[in-house]
Design a protein around this motif. Structure first.
Motif, short mmCIF file in Angstrom:
data_model
loop_
_atom_site.label_atom_id
_atom_site.label_comp_id
_atom_site.label_asym_id
_atom_site.label_seq_id
_atom_site.Cartn_x
_atom_site.Cartn_y
_atom_site.Cartn_z
N THR A 65 0.81 -1.22 0.00
CA THR A 65 0.00 0.00 0.00
C THR A 65 0.85 1.27 0.00
N MET A 66 2.10 1.17 0.45
CA MET A 66 2.99 2.33 0.42
C MET A 66 3.18 2.83 -1.01
N PHE A 67 3.27 1.89 -1.96
CA PHE A 67 3.44 2.28 -3.36
C PHE A 67 2.21 3.00 -3.88
N LEU A 68 1.04 2.44 -3.60
CA LEU A 68 -0.20 3.06 -4.06
C LEU A 68 -0.36 4.44 -3.44
N GLU A 69 -0.13 4.55 -2.15
CA GLU A 69 -0.26 5.84 -1.48
C GLU A 69 0.71 6.87 -2.07
N THR A 70 1.92 6.44 -2.32
CA THR A 70 2.92 7.34 -2.89
C THR A 70 2.51 7.81 -4.28
N ILE A 71 2.05 6.89 -5.10
CA ILE A 71 1.63 7.26 -6.45
C ILE A 71 0.43 8.20 -6.41
N LEU A 72 -0.51 7.94 -5.52
CA LEU A 72 -1.67 8.83 -5.41
C LEU A 72 -1.26 10.22 -4.91
N LYS A 73 -0.30 10.27 -3.99
CA LYS A 73 0.19 11.57 -3.52
C LYS A 73 0.88 12.32 -4.66
N MET A 111 9.06 12.57 -3.69
CA MET A 111 8.12 11.51 -3.32
C MET A 111 8.41 10.20 -4.05
N ALA A 112 9.00 10.28 -5.24
CA ALA A 112 9.26 9.08 -6.05
C ALA A 112 10.51 8.33 -5.61
N ILE A 113 11.34 8.91 -4.77
CA ILE A 113 12.60 8.28 -4.38
C ILE A 113 12.41 6.86 -3.82
N MET A 118 13.36 1.13 -4.72
CA MET A 118 12.88 -0.25 -4.75
C MET A 118 13.08 -0.88 -6.13
N ILE A 119 12.84 -0.12 -7.18
CA ILE A 119 13.04 -0.64 -8.54
C ILE A 119 14.51 -0.96 -8.78
N ILE A 120 15.39 -0.06 -8.38
CA ILE A 120 16.82 -0.29 -8.57
C ILE A 120 17.28 -1.51 -7.77
N GLU A 121 16.81 -1.64 -6.52
CA GLU A 121 17.19 -2.79 -5.71
C GLU A 121 16.69 -4.09 -6.33
#
Length: 129
Positions: A65-73, A111-113, A118-121
């Motif tokens: 849900t952290m990803f969804l919340e971040t994208i919505l923000k 906000m995208a950091i 996560m993508i890079i990891e």
């Protein structure tokens, strides 16, 4: 049919603004801003519906849900910055509008950091060492 109401309100407001602008430019600006706010507020129900569906889809897909919340923000920052820049530009302050847009872009980047990290990891873990 909601788009017809939005367009109708926009056209009526535009006509009124054109009529009033010569005599009372401040009132014309306030009318334009008020119209923008009314249009935005009329869409809050639709925005809520979209958020609800996205939340349900994320739960079904077992997405963090952290990803969804971040994208919505991020999406919220983009819309708010755009609206603020447009209102500021309508008031004849193009340079301030540009600064609002720049601030929105920087905040989106910040906000995208976590997502980028996560993508890079994930890519590093997939690559053979």
């Amino acid at each position: 049919m909601e788009i017809i109401q939005v367009v109708g309100l926009g056209l009526i407001s535009t006509f009124l603004i054109l009529v009033v602008k010569e005599q009372k430019p401040t009132f014309a600006f306030l009318l334009a801003t008020f119209t923008g706010v009314i249009i935005f507020l009329s869409l809050i129900g639709k925005i809520s519906d979209v958020l609800h569906v996205l939340t349900q889809l994320a739960e079904k897909a077992k997405v963090n849900t952290m990803f969804l919340e971040t994208i919505l923000k991020i999406i919220g920052i983009a819309y708010i910055a755009e609206f603020g820049a447009q209102v500021t530009r309508d008031a004849g302050q193009g340079s301030i509008a540009s600064k609002i847009e720049l601030a929105g872009k920087i905040l989106i980047m910040v906000m995208a950091i976590p997502i980028i990290t996560m993508i890079i990891e994930t890519v590093v873990q997939i690559l053979p060492s």
